[in-house]
Write an enzyme that holds these catalytic residues in place. Sequence first.
Site, PDB file in Angstrom:
ATOM      1  N   CYS A  57       1.902 -72.335  40.122  1.00  0.00           N
ATOM      2  CA  CYS A  57       2.220 -70.914  40.252  1.00  0.00           C
ATOM      3  C   CYS A  57       3.563 -70.526  39.652  1.00  0.00           C
ATOM      4  CB  CYS A  57       2.197 -70.510  41.720  1.00  0.00           C
ATOM      5  SG  CYS A  57       0.716 -71.045  42.558  1.00  0.00           S
ATOM      6  N   HIS A  90       7.294 -63.266  44.974  1.00  0.00           N
ATOM      7  CA  HIS A  90       6.075 -64.041  44.745  1.00  0.00           C
ATOM      8  C   HIS A  90       4.933 -63.356  45.500  1.00  0.00           C
ATOM      9  CE1 HIS A  90       3.702 -67.505  43.740  1.00  0.00           C
ATOM     10  NE2 HIS A  90       3.358 -67.666  44.995  1.00  0.00           N
ATOM     11  N   GLU A 115       8.783 -66.635  52.425  1.00  0.00           N
ATOM     12  CA  GLU A 115       9.558 -65.973  51.374  1.00  0.00           C
ATOM     13  C   GLU A 115      10.607 -65.055  52.023  1.00  0.00           C
ATOM     14  OE1 GLU A 115       7.264 -64.006  48.326  1.00  0.00           O
ATOM     15  OE2 GLU A 115       8.954 -64.097  46.945  1.00  0.00           O
ATOM     16  N   LYS A 131       1.257 -58.546  43.189  1.00  0.00           N
ATOM     17  CA  LYS A 131      -0.012 -59.226  43.479  1.00  0.00           C
ATOM     18  C   LYS A 131      -0.860 -58.422  44.457  1.00  0.00           C
ATOM     19  CE  LYS A 131       1.664 -63.847  42.423  1.00  0.00           C
ATOM     20  NZ  LYS A 131       3.119 -63.921  42.607  1.00  0.00           N
ATOM     21  N   HIS A 180      -3.473 -62.818  42.001  1.00  0.00           N
ATOM     22  CA  HIS A 180      -2.524 -63.859  41.593  1.00  0.00           C
ATOM     23  C   HIS A 180      -3.082 -64.709  40.457  1.00  0.00           C
ATOM     24  CE1 HIS A 180       0.319 -66.995  41.594  1.00  0.00           C
ATOM     25  NE2 HIS A 180      -0.073 -67.683  42.635  1.00  0.00           N
ATOM     26  N   PHE A 233       2.362 -74.115  44.337  1.00  0.00           N
ATOM     27  CA  PHE A 233       1.692 -75.393  44.354  1.00  0.00           C
ATOM     28  C   PHE A 233       2.672 -76.555  44.348  1.00  0.00           C
ATOM     29  CE2 PHE A 233      -1.380 -78.431  42.516  1.00  0.00           C
ATOM     30  CZ  PHE A 233      -2.378 -78.218  43.432  1.00  0.00           C
TER      31      PHE A 233
END
Lengths: 415, 425
Positions: free
Chosen positions: A165, A305, A316, A337, A342, A401
Amino acid sequence: MYKKRRVVVTGLGVIAPNGVGKDFFWQGLVSGKNCVVRVTRFNADNFYSQMAGEIHNFNPAVYIDKEKIPFIDRAFQFAIASAKLAINDSKLKLEEENKEKIGTFVGLGVGGVNIAEPQFNFYATKGPESISPYLYLSWFPSACSGYISLEFKLKGQSNVISTGCTSATDAIGLGYCTIRDNLQDIILAGGTEAPLTPETFNSFCSLRALSHRNDTPEKASRPFDKERDGFILAEGAGIIILEELKHALERKAKIYGEIVGYGASFTAYHMTSLEPTGEESARAMKEALEAGQIENEQVGYLCAHGSSTPINGKMETVAIKRVFGKYAYKIPISSIKSMLGHPPGAAGAMQTITSLLVMEKNFIPPTINYQNPDPDCDLDYVPNSARPAQVEVTLINTSGFAGRCAALAIKRYFN
Amino acid sequence: MENKTKQFYQQTNKKRVVITGLGVIAPNGIGKEAFWKSLLDGQSGIKKLTRFSYETENNQVAGEIQGFDALSYFKTKEIRHTDRSNRYAIAAALMALEDSRLDLEGENRQEIGSIIGNAVGGVEFANKELNVLRDFGPKRGSPFLSVAFFPCGTGGLLSIRLGLKGETLTVCNGNTSGTDAMGMAYRIIQEGKNEVMFAGGTEAPLISAFLCSFDKLGVLSKITDNPQKASRPFNQDTGGFVLSEGAGILVLEELEHALRRKANIYCEIAGYQNNNSAYDSFHTDTNGTEMKRAINDVFKEANIEPENVDYINTHGLCIKEYDIMEMNSIEYIFKERNDSFLISAISPITGNTLGAQGALQGITSAMAIKNKIVPPLINCELPYSKEFSKHLTKKSCKKDINFVLQTSCCFMGKNSCLLLNDYRG
């Protein structure tokens, strides 16, 4: 002393679920347009999640020779097309440039699965006769930057960075370092992804990482909302033109902004879960800010993100507070997103393009589907409608990830 | 390093980078000793394909890893949940760590990272899962597919296993990936971002669909009756490569850090350059215009001349036009400048491990410098040119090596060069 060069962005190219090109992309974002739909690229009826951020109006023939199209995976097509859009936008006259000094850094999470998956299936069910000689060339991620270099005859570095990602953030960050350290003058940097094939899609379903809100796709991507239940897989690409400042000034290029810092770290915690203290994610953001000598209070927008998984929203938020302390409550934070879904390898590029457009248009796009406040997510997520704001510095945060964290600091350009 | 002087480093504030650990799993040997011995003996790791039966007559040979005891590195469960390419890299990294005698407990792990080169991801695992999806539906899908399948899985698993919190990157540049991973790690340490990097490459591409597709593309060796002779770069009768698997991981370390802990230093990295020919997706420019530039650039970076090079560790892809390209580039740069360097390629012995190949080359470069021996180029009975054959060594050869030039090239126009040198204070 050895002098670091300044790096600016002079062109934007994007292909996203909300449109082809930066204008449609921006209009979609400020109007809070949802792009999440039921999957149409394959029959997803039996899958855990059945929604995606799909691109419906992309015609590769506009950008790529017709006879080559069948051998170039959809992900690579997006990348080539975005590169073309970015070059047009930058008004670079490539024929007048030293192409040895122009490189390509592309982030990609998966590979050319749109060609490979059917090929592997044919091979298993119909035997060797059905397999294409070009399987490797249309599958291996290396082709992604290779096709761009080839298309524009760019003879500089040509690298594919695959970090899940954060791929595109890393590609842009490494490209920035490469120009800064005088190894190239211009780099086409960004990322691409076209993961909407049954197996790749299902690999995320099996992780239970995707939203299960199959009856209401338009409400499924809801970062920071209390009812968020997973992310929406999407496709798309973003490529930007990174250019050495003097070079850009000499050719009187339009400058969208200056990349002033790149930070990256790794949590070493778990392959598919987030580390609870937010320490490493905060370190990546801090590094990016420190590299750009930016004080917390200068940051006017944080492009998060915000993947819409339950854990991401919480962690986050924790990480942002770790970096900014009390000032965290004053920063407008949004997740694109919520509208697009995403696209793992392209996410960082789309966030970067968003940030640059925020500084140009003086508007901050919203986080849509924000309805139920979550006590764990108590910052200003610019809920549901765009907001006017004069922003001088933006921070892009990505994490994903395996525990990779990467951040970019971008500043409005002043000489 | 006499050419790129200490002054240069002081002026630029750049750090020096040395190699202090090697780990390798290759068809011709597991562990650096076995790997190196087979290179010196000219004993190829290419054998008859055994992993699966394959109906096409053309390519029954491969470079398979045999005798790798995964259980000494992984739990049974971990073996089930990972791809072969993940396991090779992690095992090679553990070997490299042991070889380096680095005590991770005493290190700041935010300063230690990894860069893994990989061309195709975990295709064996992915292919198996695709069959499950087709035959049993999506509910039977493995939650471990993404980790095993995506190229970045290996680096993630490695960094988690060792608790590394520094740069964790995966570079997917096909055959140049391993060299690029080393080069990027070198730059990261050079600019002071990290102190130690695990860098290299891994690949496990032996699935029948790939063999079949490569065969149709005409890039596989047609020699199947005599596997030892199947991989033959730089020959007039070079007819294709032998697909192989394996991993090579090197510990790259900032010089002062290595000196402080009195590490065994194999060699130093003096330069890295990569570029793109932008010529064709599959074919290459046999003039080697861009490869020549990459070589010249790496000399410029290290401030040396062609005369300084003692050994060229070529890629030897075994595809005729690529071999000619590599050879032409070398001839052009060294002709009338340097008569004494030696050339070899490890590909006759390792086969083509795609994303790991550059790392296997890197391990060879390091061992050659440390042991002052150039390994032979076997199977080169009919070299393309006389000029070229002057520099070949058919038997391993003692040589006081200072500079090694390592070249890698790949489809999609990618060229990479790494320059390594003996660390002499």
